[in-house]
Design a protein around this motif. Structure first.
Motif, PDB file in Angstrom:
ATOM      1  N   ARG A  34      33.747  35.441  29.224  1.00 24.22           N
ATOM      2  CA  ARG A  34      34.593  34.727  28.258  1.00 24.22           C
ATOM      3  C   ARG A  34      34.850  33.274  28.654  1.00 24.22           C
ATOM      4  O   ARG A  34      35.063  32.430  27.793  1.00 24.22           O
ATOM      5  CB  ARG A  34      35.947  35.426  28.119  1.00 24.22           C
ATOM      6  N   THR A  35      34.871  33.011  29.943  1.00 28.91           N
ATOM      7  CA  THR A  35      35.191  31.649  30.407  1.00 28.91           C
ATOM      8  C   THR A  35      33.953  30.872  30.851  1.00 28.91           C
ATOM      9  O   THR A  35      34.073  29.732  31.293  1.00 28.91           O
ATOM     10  CB  THR A  35      36.209  31.699  31.561  1.00 28.91           C
ATOM     11  N   ASN A  36      32.791  31.515  30.797  1.00 27.77           N
ATOM     12  CA  ASN A  36      31.534  30.865  31.147  1.00 27.77           C
ATOM     13  C   ASN A  36      31.496  30.404  32.614  1.00 27.77           C
ATOM     14  O   ASN A  36      31.033  29.317  32.928  1.00 27.77           O
ATOM     15  CB  ASN A  36      31.260  29.685  30.198  1.00 27.77           C
ATOM     16  N   VAL A  37      32.032  31.268  33.486  1.00 29.53           N
ATOM     17  CA  VAL A  37      31.968  31.021  34.934  1.00 29.53           C
ATOM     18  C   VAL A  37      31.486  32.301  35.603  1.00 29.53           C
ATOM     19  O   VAL A  37      31.357  33.345  34.962  1.00 29.53           O
ATOM     20  CB  VAL A  37      33.346  30.591  35.518  1.00 29.53           C
ATOM     21  N   SER A  38      31.272  32.241  36.897  1.00 30.69           N
ATOM     22  CA  SER A  38      30.818  33.428  37.627  1.00 30.69           C
ATOM     23  C   SER A  38      31.989  34.374  37.886  1.00 30.69           C
ATOM     24  O   SER A  38      33.158  33.970  37.847  1.00 30.69           O
ATOM     25  CB  SER A  38      30.179  33.020  38.955  1.00 30.69           C
ATOM     26  N   ARG A  39      31.663  35.623  38.171  1.00 31.21           N
ATOM     27  CA  ARG A  39      32.691  36.602  38.508  1.00 31.21           C
ATOM     28  C   ARG A  39      33.427  36.171  39.773  1.00 31.21           C
ATOM     29  O   ARG A  39      34.625  36.395  39.912  1.00 31.21           O
ATOM     30  CB  ARG A  39      32.049  37.983  38.695  1.00 31.21           C
ATOM     31  N   GLN A  40      32.727  35.553  40.699  1.00 29.55           N
ATOM     32  CA  GLN A  40      33.362  35.082  41.935  1.00 29.55           C
ATOM     33  C   GLN A  40      34.435  34.035  41.645  1.00 29.55           C
ATOM     34  O   GLN A  40      35.481  34.017  42.287  1.00 29.55           O
ATOM     35  CB  GLN A  40      32.318  34.524  42.914  1.00 29.55           C
ATOM     36  N   VAL A  41      34.207  33.176  40.672  1.00 29.77           N
ATOM     37  CA  VAL A  41      35.225  32.188  40.280  1.00 29.77           C
ATOM     38  C   VAL A  41      36.454  32.915  39.741  1.00 29.77           C
ATOM     39  O   VAL A  41      37.592  32.543  40.042  1.00 29.77           O
ATOM     40  CB  VAL A  41      34.655  31.183  39.248  1.00 29.77           C
ATOM     41  N   ILE A  42      36.236  33.974  38.972  1.00 34.73           N
ATOM     42  CA  ILE A  42      37.356  34.768  38.441  1.00 34.73           C
ATOM     43  C   ILE A  42      38.139  35.390  39.591  1.00 34.73           C
ATOM     44  O   ILE A  42      39.374  35.367  39.601  1.00 34.73           O
ATOM     45  CB  ILE A  42      36.853  35.848  37.450  1.00 34.73           C
ATOM     46  N   VAL A  43      37.449  35.954  40.571  1.00 33.29           N
ATOM     47  CA  VAL A  43      38.124  36.556  41.734  1.00 33.29           C
ATOM     48  C   VAL A  43      38.993  35.505  42.426  1.00 33.29           C
ATOM     49  O   VAL A  43      40.151  35.772  42.787  1.00 33.29           O
ATOM     50  CB  VAL A  43      37.087  37.162  42.713  1.00 33.29           C
ATOM     51  N   GLN A  44      38.466  34.300  42.582  1.00 30.57           N
ATOM     52  CA  GLN A  44      39.245  33.217  43.200  1.00 30.57           C
ATOM     53  C   GLN A  44      40.435  32.822  42.328  1.00 30.57           C
ATOM     54  O   GLN A  44      41.537  32.615  42.842  1.00 30.57           O
ATOM     55  CB  GLN A  44      38.346  32.009  43.456  1.00 30.57           C
ATOM     56  N   ASP A  45      40.216  32.753  41.018  1.00 30.20           N
ATOM     57  CA  ASP A  45      41.316  32.417  40.102  1.00 30.20           C
ATOM     58  C   ASP A  45      42.419  33.470  40.172  1.00 30.20           C
ATOM     59  O   ASP A  45      43.610  33.133  40.215  1.00 30.20           O
ATOM     60  CB  ASP A  45      40.812  32.316  38.656  1.00 30.20           C
ATOM     61  N   ILE A  46      42.038  34.729  40.191  1.00 28.46           N
ATOM     62  CA  ILE A  46      43.032  35.812  40.268  1.00 28.46           C
ATOM     63  C   ILE A  46      43.804  35.715  41.584  1.00 28.46           C
ATOM     64  O   ILE A  46      45.029  35.871  41.615  1.00 28.46           O
ATOM     65  CB  ILE A  46      42.359  37.195  40.114  1.00 28.46           C
ATOM     66  N   SER A  47      43.109  35.412  42.675  1.00 29.71           N
ATOM     67  CA  SER A  47      43.787  35.251  43.972  1.00 29.71           C
ATOM     68  C   SER A  47      44.795  34.102  43.919  1.00 29.71           C
ATOM     69  O   SER A  47      45.906  34.228  44.444  1.00 29.71           O
ATOM     70  CB  SER A  47      42.771  34.993  45.090  1.00 29.71           C
ATOM     71  N   LEU A  48      44.419  33.016  43.287  1.00 32.28           N
ATOM     72  CA  LEU A  48      45.345  31.882  43.150  1.00 32.28           C
ATOM     73  C   LEU A  48      46.558  32.247  42.295  1.00 32.28           C
ATOM     74  O   LEU A  48      47.694  31.880  42.621  1.00 32.28           O
ATOM     75  CB  LEU A  48      44.621  30.671  42.551  1.00 32.28           C
ATOM     76  N   LEU A  49      46.328  32.998  41.230  1.00 37.35           N
ATOM     77  CA  LEU A  49      47.436  33.432  40.375  1.00 37.35           C
ATOM     78  C   LEU A  49      48.374  34.378  41.130  1.00 37.35           C
ATOM     79  O   LEU A  49      49.596  34.282  41.019  1.00 37.35           O
ATOM     80  CB  LEU A  49      46.907  34.092  39.100  1.00 37.35           C
ATOM     81  N   LYS A  50      47.788  35.270  41.928  1.00 36.41           N
ATOM     82  CA  LYS A  50      48.612  36.174  42.741  1.00 36.41           C
ATOM     83  C   LYS A  50      49.435  35.383  43.751  1.00 36.41           C
ATOM     84  O   LYS A  50      50.591  35.721  44.016  1.00 36.41           O
ATOM     85  CB  LYS A  50      47.732  37.193  43.476  1.00 36.41           C
ATOM     86  N   ALA A  51      48.844  34.335  44.313  1.00 32.32           N
ATOM     87  CA  ALA A  51      49.555  33.490  45.279  1.00 32.32           C
ATOM     88  C   ALA A  51      50.733  32.774  44.619  1.00 32.32           C
ATOM     89  O   ALA A  51      51.684  32.396  45.301  1.00 32.32           O
ATOM     90  CB  ALA A  51      48.598  32.476  45.902  1.00 32.32           C
ATOM     91  N   LEU A  52      50.681  32.619  43.298  1.00 36.49           N
ATOM     92  CA  LEU A  52      51.785  32.020  42.538  1.00 36.49           C
ATOM     93  C   LEU A  52      52.761  33.104  42.054  1.00 36.49           C
ATOM     94  O   LEU A  52      53.557  32.880  41.154  1.00 36.49           O
ATOM     95  CB  LEU A  52      51.239  31.231  41.345  1.00 36.49           C
ATOM     96  N   ASN A  53      52.652  34.287  42.660  1.00 38.60           N
ATOM     97  CA  ASN A  53      53.528  35.434  42.370  1.00 38.60           C
ATOM     98  C   ASN A  53      53.354  36.026  40.972  1.00 38.60           C
ATOM     99  O   ASN A  53      54.285  36.626  40.435  1.00 38.60           O
ATOM    100  CB  ASN A  53      55.001  35.086  42.621  1.00 38.60           C
ATOM    101  N   GLU A  54      52.187  35.866  40.400  1.00 33.63           N
ATOM    102  CA  GLU A  54      51.890  36.551  39.138  1.00 33.63           C
ATOM    103  C   GLU A  54      51.553  38.003  39.491  1.00 33.63           C
ATOM    104  O   GLU A  54      50.725  38.250  40.371  1.00 33.63           O
ATOM    105  CB  GLU A  54      50.719  35.891  38.400  1.00 33.63           C
ATOM    106  N   PRO A  55      52.193  38.980  38.833  1.00 30.34           N
ATOM    107  CA  PRO A  55      52.002  40.394  39.192  1.00 30.34           C
ATOM    108  C   PRO A  55      50.715  40.995  38.620  1.00 30.34           C
ATOM    109  O   PRO A  55      50.731  41.848  37.748  1.00 30.34           O
ATOM    110  CB  PRO A  55      53.250  41.059  38.608  1.00 30.34           C
TER     111      PRO A  55
END
Length: 180
Positions: A34-55
């Protein structure tokens, strides 16, 4: 779906909105498409969101946004200690989910890292089959292989009786770890 790569902050906001409104877990591969990036980029994005306390919870079915407003999946929980071979994993999981019980995670005690917990989040045979296929396809090892088969599961159910029934069934099958 977007045709071009979005800047990181914009992409993470989009991911967050999708996860907050999703009725079912969202797979990393779908988010990547959906975002036209690799799955690895998504994994990194999710990690960053978790670091911002997103559940955000990573499950074997995909990512889930778990807000305080989200009703609990089940009301009663029990931690059980099990021991079995890797070949018996599917049988153990089927046994549990056939009682209408959710297997939330697997936990082992590592001699160096302490408690290691991995989300499983399976509640029926189809989800168990999908989980097992991911293990096979990735050629991943089970955490319990680090502890000679000994592991814990957090189980959740809508009644305490279901949890007691599962514990008895695990005992009868020889999967419940023996207390010394």
């Amino acid at each position: 779906m977007t045709e071009e790569k979005l800047p990181g902050a914009q992409r993470r906001n989009l991911l967050l909105n999708w996860l907050k409104t999703a009725e079912n877990p969202m797979k990393g591969s779908e988010l990547a498409r959906r975002t036209n990036v690799s799955r690895q980029v998504i994994v990194q994005d999710i990690s960053l969101l978790k670091a911002l306390n997103e559940p955000i919870i990573a499950t074997s079915q995909g990512y889930i946004y778990h807000s305080k407003e989200t009703p609990p999946i089940q009301q009663h929980e029990k931690l059980v200690a099990c021991r079995h071979s890797p070949q018996q994993t599917v049988d153990e999981l089927y046994l549990i989910v056939d009682f209408g019980v959710l297997v939330k995670d697997v936990i082992i005690e590592h001699p160096v890292y302490g408690d290691l917990t991995a989300s499983i989040m399976v509640s029926n045979r189809r989800e168990v089959d999908e989980f097992m296929e991911k293990i096979r396809a990735s050629k991943a090892s089970y955490l319990s292989q680090l502890t000679d088969g000994l592991h814990l599961h957090t189980l959740a159910a809508d009644t305490p009786e279901k949890l007691q029934q599962v514990k008895k069934a695990l005992q009868a099958a020889g999967y419940l770890a023996q207390e010394d």
